[in-house]
Design a protein around this motif. Structure first.
Motif, PDB file in Angstrom:
ATOM      1  N   GLY A  72      -8.506   2.460   6.581  1.00 13.90           N
ATOM      2  CA  GLY A  72      -8.495   3.803   6.000  1.00 13.90           C
ATOM      3  C   GLY A  72      -7.097   4.357   5.819  1.00 13.90           C
ATOM      4  N   THR A  73      -6.092   3.494   5.861  1.00 16.26           N
ATOM      5  CA  THR A  73      -4.709   3.958   5.871  1.00 16.26           C
ATOM      6  C   THR A  73      -4.312   4.738   4.618  1.00 16.26           C
ATOM      7  N   SER A  74      -4.607   4.215   3.430  1.00 12.50           N
ATOM      8  CA  SER A  74      -4.047   4.819   2.214  1.00 12.50           C
ATOM      9  C   SER A  74      -4.567   6.240   1.993  1.00 12.50           C
ATOM     10  N   THR A  75      -5.858   6.480   2.231  1.00 15.63           N
ATOM     11  CA  THR A  75      -6.384   7.833   2.065  1.00 15.63           C
ATOM     12  C   THR A  75      -5.828   8.758   3.139  1.00 15.63           C
ATOM     13  N   ALA A  76      -5.671   8.238   4.369  1.00 23.18           N
ATOM     14  CA  ALA A  76      -5.116   9.054   5.440  1.00 23.18           C
ATOM     15  C   ALA A  76      -3.694   9.499   5.120  1.00 23.18           C
ATOM     16  N   VAL A  77      -2.882   8.575   4.639  1.00 24.43           N
ATOM     17  CA  VAL A  77      -1.498   8.919   4.319  1.00 24.43           C
ATOM     18  C   VAL A  77      -1.439   9.873   3.120  1.00 24.43           C
ATOM     19  N   GLU A  78      -2.335   9.682   2.160  1.00 24.06           N
ATOM     20  CA  GLU A  78      -2.388  10.593   1.020  1.00 24.06           C
ATOM     21  C   GLU A  78      -2.703  12.010   1.483  1.00 24.06           C
ATOM     22  N   LEU A  79      -3.697  12.176   2.351  1.00 20.43           N
ATOM     23  CA  LEU A  79      -4.027  13.505   2.857  1.00 20.43           C
ATOM     24  C   LEU A  79      -2.864  14.101   3.641  1.00 20.43           C
ATOM     25  N   ALA A  80      -2.201  13.275   4.442  1.00 21.69           N
ATOM     26  CA  ALA A  80      -1.059  13.766   5.207  1.00 21.69           C
ATOM     27  C   ALA A  80       0.052  14.249   4.296  1.00 21.69           C
TER      28      ALA A  80
ATOM     29  N   VAL B 145      -3.530  14.205   9.886  1.00 20.98           N
ATOM     30  CA  VAL B 145      -4.611  13.227   9.860  1.00 20.98           C
ATOM     31  C   VAL B 145      -4.534  12.363  11.117  1.00 20.98           C
ATOM     32  N   VAL B 146      -5.644  12.272  11.822  1.00 23.94           N
ATOM     33  CA  VAL B 146      -5.725  11.494  13.055  1.00 23.94           C
ATOM     34  C   VAL B 146      -6.787  10.420  12.861  1.00 23.94           C
ATOM     35  N   THR B 147      -6.378   9.147  12.876  1.00 20.27           N
ATOM     36  CA  THR B 147      -7.333   8.045  12.750  1.00 20.27           C
ATOM     37  C   THR B 147      -7.586   7.464  14.132  1.00 20.27           C
TER      38      THR B 147
ATOM     39  N   ILE C 295       0.888  -1.162   0.000  1.00 22.09           N
ATOM     40  CA  ILE C 295       0.000   0.000   0.000  1.00 22.09           C
ATOM     41  C   ILE C 295       0.919   1.203   0.000  1.00 22.09           C
ATOM     42  N   THR C 296       0.966   1.906  -1.099  1.00 23.64           N
ATOM     43  CA  THR C 296       1.980   2.942  -1.259  1.00 23.64           C
ATOM     44  C   THR C 296       1.357   4.314  -1.416  1.00 23.64           C
TER      45      THR C 296
END
Length: 370
Positions: free
Chosen positions: A116-124, A130-132, A7-8
């Motif tokens: 929800g990791t990939s969208t969170a990292v993209e926003l960051a 981003v806080v999950t 997941i990149t």
């Protein structure tokens, strides 16, 4: 055979917090409940060189997911979730050259924030903090930074669902309180561990958004109703009703601040009563998008890992379609990121995005529901 996939996204800082009082985390529910909370944060790093990449799942959660059959997609022992590495670097120094808007993420009911990791990292990577949030005792397994694992407790019926939504909203507000502690130069980590350099000064608590999938989308809407610190929100395919006849308060009252609904053809404000009620009662900026040929878990990392696992395990076509529909996975992910980013850019950063004005030939997968 042990499978791991990738997941990149762009490299950002990642950290986990156990938030609360000394030794154990403070309650985010009623004072009579022992309810520790965990939060995973991500934001752009000044330099990630030399810092380890964060695993997709912590080891205890990975073992739990594997033992339970990897979301019904594999046999125990076939997928090594802990071996997957994201492009988030653990504990790298924060880029605090300016204060950054904050976005919270809440996962689906009884689902880990991991999805929800990939969208969170993209926003960051695009400059958001981003806080999950994991909702302890509801999620099958929550692993705290010290390795302690808390398991899911039984929940059933309408009253159980009401309690879950109420607890989720309390979790959200509690996390916002602890972010204020962090901004003010103190350390909210329950174990007093040192935090990345510059983290607190990167937080802009005057610009806060929230998004979530399924029950997490309902959580975003309901948290906005009761807490005006949240300026804008997104619900990704989450119903706004407890039962066929009882809606969440936010569906009955609506919101006066920007909110975006992201569903599928069978869930829009034109065909789902709770969404229609929310739409009709809302007076703020609003938008309803439909992911054509998508399915419920298209709005999670399943859109990426189901096809990857399918290549190796030959997942039944019906199972794959139930998870992610028949939309092209890569185009689906690209479209979702474009609209989510445009929404927060416009409503947290004050940067108008014409993508939100009407259908785009660049993203035919997304339909505007008028």
């Amino acid at each position: 055979m042990r499978i791991h996939t990738a997941i990149t996204t762009a490299v950002v800082l990642a950290l986990s917090l156990a938030i609360g009082g000394a030794g154990t985390a403070a309650s985010a529910t009623a004072s009579s409940d022992a309810h520790p909370s965990t939060a995973h944060g991500g934001l752009r790093s000044r330099s990630a060189s030399g810092y380890p990449r964060r695993p997709y799942m912590p080891p205890g959660v990975a073992r739990s997911v594997d033992a339970s059959g990897s979301f019904g997609l594999a046999r125990p022992g076939e997928v090594d979730w802990a071996a997957i590495r994201t492009d988030a670097a653990r504990a790298a120094p924060a880029d605090n050259r300016s204060r950054r808007p904050i976005v919270l993420y809440s996962p689906g009911l009884q689902t880990s924030r991991t999805l929800g990791t990939s969208t969170a990292v993209e926003l960051a990577s695009l400059g958001y903090v981003v806080v999950t949030v994991d909702h302890t005792y509801e999620t099958p397994a929550v692993e705290f930074p010290n390795g302690r694992i808390e398991r899911q407790q039984q929940m059933s019926g309408v009253e159980g669902l009401k309690k879950a939504v109420d607890t989720r909203v309390r979790d959200t507000r509690f996390v916002l309180d602890q972010l204020a502690v962090l901004r003010d130069g103190r350390n909210p980590d329950a174990e007093g561990r040192s935090l990345p350099e510059g983290l607190g000064t990167a937080l802009d608590l005057d610009r806060i958004g929230m998004y979530g999938h399924s029950g997490g989308g309902a959580t975003a809407a309901e948290a906005m109703r009761v807490d005006r610190r949240i300026d804008a929100g997104i619900n990704m395919d989450g119903t706004l009703q407890y039962s066929g006849s009882e809606f969440l308060p936010v569906a009955r009252e609506g919101l006066d601040r920007p909110f975006m609904l992201m569903g599928k053809s069978s869930q829009t404000h034109l065909n789902k009563p709770s969404w229609q009620s929310f739409w009709d009662h809302s007076t703020g900026w609003r938008l309803d998008l439909s992911l054509e040929r998508g399915s419920h878990f298209s709005y999670t990392d399943a859109q990426t890992f189901v096809p990857a696992l399918d290549e190796r395990l030959d997942i039944p076509a019906q199972t794959r379609e139930q998870y992610i529909g028949t939309v092209d996975p890569e185009r689906s992910t690209t479209a979702q990121r474009a609209y989510i980013t445009a929404f927060f850019d416009q409503h947290l950063r004050g940067r108008p995005r014409h993508l939100l004005d009407g259908p785009s030939p660049s993203y035919p997968e997304m339909s505007f529901v008028r």
